[in-house]
Design a protein around this motif. Structure first.
Motif, PDB file in Angstrom:
ATOM      1  N   ASP A  33      -7.777  -3.836   3.935  1.00 58.45           N
ATOM      2  CA  ASP A  33      -7.532  -2.728   3.027  1.00 58.45           C
ATOM      3  C   ASP A  33      -8.831  -1.993   2.802  1.00 58.45           C
ATOM      4  O   ASP A  33      -9.068  -1.207   2.087  1.00 58.45           O
ATOM      5  CB  ASP A  33      -6.910  -3.152   1.690  1.00 58.45           C
ATOM      6  CG  ASP A  33      -5.542  -3.776   1.846  1.00 58.45           C
ATOM      7  OD1 ASP A  33      -4.845  -3.440   2.799  1.00 58.45           O
ATOM      8  OD2 ASP A  33      -5.190  -4.602   1.008  1.00 58.45           O
ATOM      9  N   SER A  46       0.735   6.741   2.225  1.00 59.30           N
ATOM     10  CA  SER A  46      -0.361   7.651   2.544  1.00 59.30           C
ATOM     11  C   SER A  46      -1.351   7.630   1.389  1.00 59.30           C
ATOM     12  O   SER A  46      -0.992   7.302   0.258  1.00 59.30           O
ATOM     13  CB  SER A  46       0.188   9.070   2.740  1.00 59.30           C
ATOM     14  OG  SER A  46      -0.858   9.990   2.951  1.00 59.30           O
ATOM     15  N   LYS A  47      -2.582   8.003   1.679  1.00 54.75           N
ATOM     16  CA  LYS A  47      -3.588   8.075   0.617  1.00 54.75           C
ATOM     17  C   LYS A  47      -3.387   9.308  -0.258  1.00 54.75           C
ATOM     18  O   LYS A  47      -3.911   9.358  -1.362  1.00 54.75           O
ATOM     19  CB  LYS A  47      -4.991   8.078   1.209  1.00 54.75           C
ATOM     20  CG  LYS A  47      -5.365   6.749   1.814  1.00 54.75           C
ATOM     21  CD  LYS A  47      -6.780   6.782   2.360  1.00 54.75           C
ATOM     22  CE  LYS A  47      -7.092   5.460   3.040  1.00 54.75           C
ATOM     23  NZ  LYS A  47      -8.405   5.502   3.696  1.00 54.75           N
ATOM     24  N   LEU A  68       0.845  -1.188   0.000  1.00 54.47           N
ATOM     25  CA  LEU A  68       0.000   0.000   0.000  1.00 54.47           C
ATOM     26  C   LEU A  68       0.885   1.245   0.000  1.00 54.47           C
ATOM     27  O   LEU A  68       1.968   1.230   0.598  1.00 54.47           O
ATOM     28  CB  LEU A  68      -0.882   0.037   1.250  1.00 54.47           C
ATOM     29  CG  LEU A  68      -2.083  -0.885   1.272  1.00 54.47           C
ATOM     30  CD1 LEU A  68      -2.724  -0.875   2.660  1.00 54.47           C
ATOM     31  CD2 LEU A  68      -3.099  -0.480   0.219  1.00 54.47           C
ATOM     32  N   PHE A 115      -3.905   5.004  -4.522  1.00 55.52           N
ATOM     33  CA  PHE A 115      -4.269   4.153  -3.392  1.00 55.52           C
ATOM     34  C   PHE A 115      -5.343   3.145  -3.794  1.00 55.52           C
ATOM     35  O   PHE A 115      -5.226   1.947  -3.539  1.00 55.52           O
ATOM     36  CB  PHE A 115      -4.757   5.007  -2.217  1.00 55.52           C
ATOM     37  CG  PHE A 115      -5.173   4.193  -1.028  1.00 55.52           C
ATOM     38  CD1 PHE A 115      -4.229   3.721  -0.127  1.00 55.52           C
ATOM     39  CD2 PHE A 115      -6.513   3.886  -0.807  1.00 55.52           C
ATOM     40  CE1 PHE A 115      -4.608   2.958   0.970  1.00 55.52           C
ATOM     41  CE2 PHE A 115      -6.900   3.128   0.283  1.00 55.52           C
ATOM     42  CZ  PHE A 115      -5.941   2.661   1.178  1.00 55.52           C
ATOM     43  N   HIS A 116      -6.386   3.609  -4.450  1.00 53.47           N
ATOM     44  CA  HIS A 116      -7.479   2.712  -4.831  1.00 53.47           C
ATOM     45  C   HIS A 116      -7.063   1.718  -5.909  1.00 53.47           C
ATOM     46  O   HIS A 116      -7.529   0.583  -5.921  1.00 53.47           O
ATOM     47  CB  HIS A 116      -8.710   3.513  -5.245  1.00 53.47           C
ATOM     48  CG  HIS A 116      -9.455   4.052  -4.074  1.00 53.47           C
ATOM     49  ND1 HIS A 116      -9.122   5.232  -3.465  1.00 53.47           N
ATOM     50  CD2 HIS A 116     -10.480   3.544  -3.368  1.00 53.47           C
ATOM     51  CE1 HIS A 116      -9.924   5.442  -2.446  1.00 53.47           C
ATOM     52  NE2 HIS A 116     -10.763   4.440  -2.358  1.00 53.47           N
ATOM     53  N   TYR A 166      -5.054   9.546  -3.978  1.00 48.77           N
ATOM     54  CA  TYR A 166      -6.213   8.687  -3.753  1.00 48.77           C
ATOM     55  C   TYR A 166      -6.453   7.757  -4.940  1.00 48.77           C
ATOM     56  O   TYR A 166      -6.842   6.603  -4.760  1.00 48.77           O
ATOM     57  CB  TYR A 166      -7.465   9.518  -3.444  1.00 48.77           C
ATOM     58  CG  TYR A 166      -7.618   9.787  -1.974  1.00 48.77           C
ATOM     59  CD1 TYR A 166      -8.473   9.024  -1.194  1.00 48.77           C
ATOM     60  CD2 TYR A 166      -6.895  10.799  -1.348  1.00 48.77           C
ATOM     61  CE1 TYR A 166      -8.613   9.264   0.164  1.00 48.77           C
ATOM     62  CE2 TYR A 166      -7.024  11.046   0.007  1.00 48.77           C
ATOM     63  CZ  TYR A 166      -7.883  10.275   0.761  1.00 48.77           C
ATOM     64  OH  TYR A 166      -8.010  10.506   2.105  1.00 48.77           O
TER      65      TYR A 166
END
Length: 167
Positions: free
Chosen positions: A167, A11-12, A8, A28-29, A25
């Motif tokens: 997650d 951080s997002k 991961l 991240f997704h 973001y």
């Protein structure tokens, strides 16, 4: 089950400015979706585990590969390239489809998209004349929403396959 291979992001968001938040973001997704299929046998990844739905983990990866191509390349940049799958073919996963091949296609497509995103302005308008003249900013928000929805689907599929959650 083995741990996911793909780490991961730390951080997002990559930072506090708009661009860093949006692209963070999105990244991240993208990774969360991949982690849902990692460690799953090919046969299970192809399988629609809910009787009321044809969605499978491989179908989700194939779908988002085509969605990345459609929005970022065919609409935003007006590239004259075909879709990876015809119509909704990404949901009809062939019996010989593998997680490895699907992830290779996925990351290859994202590499092309990320090369564009590296220098594109958030106010960049769709170049496809059949498009709606939306900004890249709006497209990235749409993609975050699309990924978030499908990551939820993947959560349920993965839990039904082998009980793995997270997650």
């Amino acid at each position: 089950m083995p741990d996911p291979v793909t780490a991961l992001p730390e951080s997002k968001a990559f930072g506090e400015d708009e661009r860093s938040v949006l692209l963070g973001y999105l990244t991240f997704h993208r990774v969360v979706l991949v982690r849902k299929v990692e460690g799953v046998a090919d046969a299970d990844a192809r399988r629609a585990v809910f009787p009321s739905s044809a969605i499978s983990l491989l179908g989700l990866i194939r779908h988002m590969t085509d969605v990345e191509r459609w929005w970022f390349r065919r609409v935003q940049q007006a590239e004259d390239i075909p879709g990876i799958y015809e119509d909704d073919e990404e949901w009809r996963v062939p019996a010989d489809a593998t997680v490895a091949a699907a992830l290779q296609d996925y990351w290859d497509e994202i590499a092309v998209v990320d090369a564009f995103l590296a220098n594109a302005e958030m106010d960049h308008l769709d170049e496809n004349p059949a498009g709606s003249a939306h900004t890249l900013r709006r497209l990235v928000v749409h993609m975050i929403e699309e990924y978030a929805r499908h990551c939820g689907h993947a959560d349920l599929l993965r839990e039904a396959i082998d009980g793995v959650t997270g997650d």
